[in-house]
Design a protein around this motif. Structure first.
Motif, PDB file in Angstrom:
ATOM      1  N   THR A 130      -8.164 -26.460 -53.781  1.00 25.68           N
ATOM      2  CA  THR A 130      -8.787 -27.862 -54.113  1.00 25.68           C
ATOM      3  C   THR A 130      -8.704 -28.550 -52.700  1.00 25.68           C
ATOM      4  OG1 THR A 130      -6.339 -28.373 -54.459  1.00 25.68           O
ATOM      5  CG2 THR A 130      -7.692 -27.736 -56.455  1.00 25.68           C
ATOM      6  N   ALA A 143     -15.991 -28.499 -60.770  1.00 28.13           N
ATOM      7  CA  ALA A 143     -14.439 -28.749 -60.902  1.00 28.13           C
ATOM      8  C   ALA A 143     -14.349 -28.773 -62.444  1.00 28.13           C
ATOM      9  CB  ALA A 143     -14.027 -30.295 -60.354  1.00 28.13           C
ATOM     10  N   TYR A 164     -11.734 -24.487 -60.135  1.00 33.35           N
ATOM     11  CA  TYR A 164     -12.484 -25.342 -59.139  1.00 33.35           C
ATOM     12  C   TYR A 164     -13.044 -24.106 -58.617  1.00 33.35           C
ATOM     13  CZ  TYR A 164     -14.262 -27.391 -54.934  1.00 33.35           C
ATOM     14  OH  TYR A 164     -14.925 -28.024 -53.909  1.00 33.35           O
TER      15      TYR A 164
END
Length: 169
Positions: A130, A143, A164
């Protein structure tokens, strides 16, 4: 009712000198990356019921290529409202999604799409990589968030990031 929101930045685009930004097509890398997005979404059992896509050529091409990898991708709602949209503009688009939709995807551009992803994230995710999302949201980024409650109630810091990926084909 738990819902799923998918935020996608278009795949890599060409940079021709003689074409306006809105008409930029995907580069070869982008054409390879966009289907990877669709395959990854399928592997995550994420199937958007609604897709809101910027009117720019590169976002429409990205959606077309990723949708071809999904079992039942919806026809996109193509709109100028996503082109050059700020995070706030995009949040209003999310809040206006059809209440009956259990999942939705927005295909757009930076800085708006990346800023929205970071604004919505509650910061408690255990999803790996992330840092890339938080520091730039590169082309072909995806995402996936869990939304508890209605679309109209989505607020910054209120969604859990559950997936993600930066797709590179």
């Amino acid at each position: 009712m738990a819902r799923t929101l998918v935020l996608i930045r278009h795949a890599k685009a060409q940079h021709p000198d003689d074409r306006a930004d809105h008409g930029r097509a995907l580069a070869g890398q982008g054409r390879r990356d966009a289907p990877v997005i669709g395959r990854w979404l399928r592997s995550q059992d994420v199937a958007p019921q609604v897709a809101v896509v910027s009117s720019a050529l590169r976002t429409r091409e990205t959606y077309q290529l990723l949708a071809a990898e999904l079992p039942a991708a919806p026809d996109p709602v193509v709109t100028d409202d996503v082109y050059y949209a700020s995070a706030g503009d995009l949040l209003e688009i999310v809040r206006a999604l059809p209440p009956e939709a259990g999942s939705a995807a927005i295909v757009g551009h930076n800085p708006g799409i990346g800023m929205l992803a970071n604004a919505l994230d509650d910061g408690d995710s255990t999803v790996g990589d992330t840092t890339r999302m938080r520091t730039g949201f590169p082309t072909s980024s995806v995402a996936v968030f869990t939304v508890e409650g209605d679309w109209s109630a989505v607020d910054p810091g209120g969604l859990r990031l559950v997936g993600y990926l930066v797709a590179r084909g």
